[in-house]
Design a protein around this motif. Structure first.
Motif, PDB file in Angstrom:
ATOM      1  N   LEU A 257     -12.291  15.590  -3.328  1.00 47.99           N
ATOM      2  CA  LEU A 257     -11.524  15.498  -4.574  1.00 47.99           C
ATOM      3  C   LEU A 257     -11.468  14.080  -5.112  1.00 47.99           C
ATOM      4  CD1 LEU A 257      -8.619  17.944  -3.714  1.00 47.99           C
ATOM      5  CD2 LEU A 257     -10.732  18.396  -4.971  1.00 47.99           C
ATOM      6  N   ASN A 258     -11.962  13.115  -4.366  1.00 46.23           N
ATOM      7  CA  ASN A 258     -11.989  11.735  -4.826  1.00 46.23           C
ATOM      8  C   ASN A 258     -13.248  11.454  -5.633  1.00 46.23           C
ATOM      9  OD1 ASN A 258     -11.438   8.950  -5.081  1.00 46.23           O
ATOM     10  ND2 ASN A 258     -12.694   8.533  -3.316  1.00 46.23           N
ATOM     11  N   ILE A 259     -14.360  11.351  -4.960  1.00 45.68           N
ATOM     12  CA  ILE A 259     -15.607  10.961  -5.612  1.00 45.68           C
ATOM     13  C   ILE A 259     -16.115  12.054  -6.548  1.00 45.68           C
ATOM     14  CG2 ILE A 259     -18.008  10.269  -5.227  1.00 45.68           C
ATOM     15  CD1 ILE A 259     -15.919   8.176  -4.384  1.00 45.68           C
ATOM     16  N   GLN A 260     -16.130  13.294  -6.058  1.00 48.53           N
ATOM     17  CA  GLN A 260     -16.711  14.359  -6.864  1.00 48.53           C
ATOM     18  C   GLN A 260     -15.922  14.625  -8.137  1.00 48.53           C
ATOM     19  OE1 GLN A 260     -17.460  17.769  -4.397  1.00 48.53           O
ATOM     20  NE2 GLN A 260     -18.935  16.687  -3.148  1.00 48.53           N
ATOM     21  N   ALA A 261     -14.630  14.304  -8.137  1.00 51.14           N
ATOM     22  CA  ALA A 261     -13.832  14.513  -9.342  1.00 51.14           C
ATOM     23  C   ALA A 261     -14.213  13.539 -10.444  1.00 51.14           C
ATOM     24  CB  ALA A 261     -12.347  14.384  -9.022  1.00 51.14           C
TER      25      ALA A 261
ATOM     26  N   ARG B 260      -2.884  19.338 -15.464  1.00 54.47           N
ATOM     27  CA  ARG B 260      -4.139  18.580 -15.332  1.00 54.47           C
ATOM     28  C   ARG B 260      -4.559  18.648 -13.866  1.00 54.47           C
ATOM     29  NH1 ARG B 260      -5.364  15.379 -19.931  1.00 54.47           N
ATOM     30  NH2 ARG B 260      -6.654  14.141 -18.537  1.00 54.47           N
ATOM     31  N   TYR B 261      -5.018  19.828 -13.483  1.00 55.30           N
ATOM     32  CA  TYR B 261      -5.231  20.159 -12.085  1.00 55.30           C
ATOM     33  C   TYR B 261      -6.285  19.306 -11.381  1.00 55.30           C
ATOM     34  CZ  TYR B 261      -2.494  24.180 -13.552  1.00 55.30           C
ATOM     35  OH  TYR B 261      -1.514  24.979 -14.059  1.00 55.30           O
ATOM     36  N   LEU B 262      -7.335  18.940 -12.079  1.00 60.95           N
ATOM     37  CA  LEU B 262      -8.364  18.104 -11.470  1.00 60.95           C
ATOM     38  C   LEU B 262      -7.749  16.802 -10.954  1.00 60.95           C
ATOM     39  CD1 LEU B 262     -11.412  17.820 -10.890  1.00 60.95           C
ATOM     40  CD2 LEU B 262     -11.600  16.693 -13.108  1.00 60.95           C
ATOM     41  N   TYR B 263      -6.814  16.271 -11.709  1.00 58.34           N
ATOM     42  CA  TYR B 263      -6.216  14.990 -11.346  1.00 58.34           C
ATOM     43  C   TYR B 263      -5.095  15.128 -10.330  1.00 58.34           C
ATOM     44  CZ  TYR B 263      -9.439  13.302 -14.676  1.00 58.34           C
ATOM     45  OH  TYR B 263     -10.618  13.028 -15.307  1.00 58.34           O
ATOM     46  N   VAL B 264      -4.588  16.334 -10.142  1.00 57.57           N
ATOM     47  CA  VAL B 264      -3.646  16.564  -9.038  1.00 57.57           C
ATOM     48  C   VAL B 264      -4.395  16.303  -7.733  1.00 57.57           C
ATOM     49  CG1 VAL B 264      -2.244  18.253  -7.793  1.00 57.57           C
ATOM     50  CG2 VAL B 264      -2.241  18.242 -10.300  1.00 57.57           C
ATOM     51  N   GLY B 265      -5.548  16.920  -7.594  1.00 60.56           N
ATOM     52  CA  GLY B 265      -6.344  16.732  -6.380  1.00 60.56           C
ATOM     53  C   GLY B 265      -6.755  15.290  -6.191  1.00 60.56           C
ATOM     54  N   PHE B 266      -7.193  14.651  -7.260  1.00 59.22           N
ATOM     55  CA  PHE B 266      -7.616  13.255  -7.187  1.00 59.22           C
ATOM     56  C   PHE B 266      -6.458  12.362  -6.732  1.00 59.22           C
ATOM     57  CE2 PHE B 266      -8.199   9.084  -9.223  1.00 59.22           C
ATOM     58  CZ  PHE B 266      -9.402   8.705  -8.641  1.00 59.22           C
ATOM     59  N   MET B 267      -5.279  12.564  -7.303  1.00 62.14           N
ATOM     60  CA  MET B 267      -4.135  11.721  -6.951  1.00 62.14           C
ATOM     61  C   MET B 267      -3.613  12.033  -5.550  1.00 62.14           C
ATOM     62  SD  MET B 267      -4.206   9.682  -9.406  1.00 62.14           S
ATOM     63  CE  MET B 267      -2.950   8.647  -8.689  1.00 62.14           C
ATOM     64  N   CYS B 268      -3.752  13.262  -5.092  1.00 56.62           N
ATOM     65  CA  CYS B 268      -3.383  13.579  -3.710  1.00 56.62           C
ATOM     66  C   CYS B 268      -4.292  12.804  -2.759  1.00 56.62           C
ATOM     67  CB  CYS B 268      -3.463  15.079  -3.457  1.00 56.62           C
ATOM     68  SG  CYS B 268      -2.110  16.010  -4.212  1.00 56.62           S
TER      69      CYS B 268
ATOM     70  N   TRP C 277       0.825  -1.201   0.000  1.00 62.71           N
ATOM     71  CA  TRP C 277       0.000   0.000   0.000  1.00 62.71           C
ATOM     72  C   TRP C 277       0.861   1.253   0.000  1.00 62.71           C
ATOM     73  CZ3 TRP C 277      -4.922   0.171  -1.284  1.00 62.71           C
ATOM     74  CH2 TRP C 277      -5.692  -0.985  -1.171  1.00 62.71           C
ATOM     75  N   PHE C 278       1.980   1.234   0.730  1.00 60.25           N
ATOM     76  CA  PHE C 278       2.870   2.404   0.721  1.00 60.25           C
ATOM     77  C   PHE C 278       3.508   2.596  -0.657  1.00 60.25           C
ATOM     78  CE2 PHE C 278       3.232   2.445   5.519  1.00 60.25           C
ATOM     79  CZ  PHE C 278       2.669   3.696   5.652  1.00 60.25           C
ATOM     80  N   GLU C 279       3.826   1.512  -1.342  1.00 57.45           N
ATOM     81  CA  GLU C 279       4.373   1.629  -2.705  1.00 57.45           C
ATOM     82  C   GLU C 279       3.350   2.272  -3.631  1.00 57.45           C
ATOM     83  OE1 GLU C 279       5.719  -2.277  -3.826  1.00 57.45           O
ATOM     84  OE2 GLU C 279       7.419  -2.181  -2.444  1.00 57.45           O
ATOM     85  N   LEU C 280       2.087   1.891  -3.482  1.00 58.02           N
ATOM     86  CA  LEU C 280       1.028   2.519  -4.286  1.00 58.02           C
ATOM     87  C   LEU C 280       0.903   4.001  -3.960  1.00 58.02           C
ATOM     88  CD1 LEU C 280      -1.821  -0.180  -4.161  1.00 58.02           C
ATOM     89  CD2 LEU C 280      -0.331   0.370  -6.099  1.00 58.02           C
ATOM     90  N   ALA C 281       1.000   4.342  -2.690  1.00 51.65           N
ATOM     91  CA  ALA C 281       0.926   5.752  -2.277  1.00 51.65           C
ATOM     92  C   ALA C 281       2.075   6.543  -2.889  1.00 51.65           C
ATOM     93  CB  ALA C 281       0.947   5.863  -0.753  1.00 51.65           C
ATOM     94  N   ASP C 282       3.268   5.977  -2.877  1.00 48.98           N
ATOM     95  CA  ASP C 282       4.432   6.641  -3.481  1.00 48.98           C
ATOM     96  C   ASP C 282       4.239   6.838  -4.984  1.00 48.98           C
ATOM     97  OD1 ASP C 282       5.734   6.786  -1.022  1.00 48.98           O
ATOM     98  OD2 ASP C 282       6.905   4.956  -1.367  1.00 48.98           O
ATOM     99  N   TYR C 283       3.686   5.836  -5.636  1.00 48.20           N
ATOM    100  CA  TYR C 283       3.413   5.935  -7.077  1.00 48.20           C
ATOM    101  C   TYR C 283       2.397   7.047  -7.342  1.00 48.20           C
ATOM    102  CZ  TYR C 283       2.307   4.453 -11.836  1.00 48.20           C
ATOM    103  OH  TYR C 283       2.113   4.413 -13.200  1.00 48.20           O
ATOM    104  N   ASP C 284       1.362   7.114  -6.501  1.00 53.19           N
ATOM    105  CA  ASP C 284       0.314   8.116  -6.697  1.00 53.19           C
ATOM    106  C   ASP C 284       0.820   9.531  -6.477  1.00 53.19           C
ATOM    107  OD1 ASP C 284      -1.463   6.154  -7.397  1.00 53.19           O
ATOM    108  OD2 ASP C 284      -2.561   6.172  -5.506  1.00 53.19           O
ATOM    109  N   ILE C 285       1.722   9.746  -5.517  1.00 57.34           N
ATOM    110  CA  ILE C 285       2.245  11.104  -5.312  1.00 57.34           C
ATOM    111  C   ILE C 285       3.088  11.525  -6.511  1.00 57.34           C
ATOM    112  CG2 ILE C 285       4.343  10.534  -3.995  1.00 57.34           C
ATOM    113  CD1 ILE C 285       2.007  13.474  -3.232  1.00 57.34           C
TER     114      ILE C 285
END
Length: 129
Positions: free
Chosen positions: A90-94, A27-35, A8-16
């Motif tokens: 920023l997760n669901i609403q995006a 692609r600002y909408l996806y910055v928030g989503f990935m955060c 899970w931490f590896e996935l978090a690192d990939y997402d950041i």
């Protein structure tokens, strides 16, 4: 650290890193989503430490609920708790057209840089827990 938690931490690192790429490509909408995804997966990494073999963290996306389940909500500062509340929509609403335009209007390059910096800071803090 268990392999499951490490996963899970590896996935978090990939997402950041993905959030950074989204900022660079504007692609600002996806910055928030990935955060949001970064913190969600980091919290699930903490939860995974206490899961039985083969058990998965809950299929929940609400960061506050995950922080409670991870047992770290009480050690989080008020600022950290406020930040996860800021990330939550920023997760669901995006994902839904009715909300995308509304959220997109609030996400400037400067705002996204603040989100990214705060996410990196919180990710480091969660890893230390």
């Amino acid at each position: 650290m268990s392999d499951h938690s490490e996963y899970w931490f590896e996935l978090a690192d990939y997402d950041i890193e993905t959030a950074k790429a989204m900022l660079n490509s504007k692609r600002y909408l996806y910055v928030g989503f990935m955060c949001h995804q970064t913190i969600e997966k980091a919290l699930k990494a903490v939860i995974a430490r206490s899961c039985e073999e083969g058990e998965m963290p809950p299929k929940v996306h609400d960061l506050s609920r995950l922080a409670v389940r991870a047992g770290i909500i009480d050690t989080m500062s008020e600022e950290q708790q406020d930040f996860i509340e800021e990330l939550n929509p920023l997760n669901i609403q995006a994902r839904y057209p009715a909300y995308k335009d509304q959220i997109y209007k609030t996400l400037t390059q400067e705002k996204c840089q603040v989100l990214l910096d705060s996410t990196e800071e919180l990710l480091c803090w969660i890893k230390e827990q």
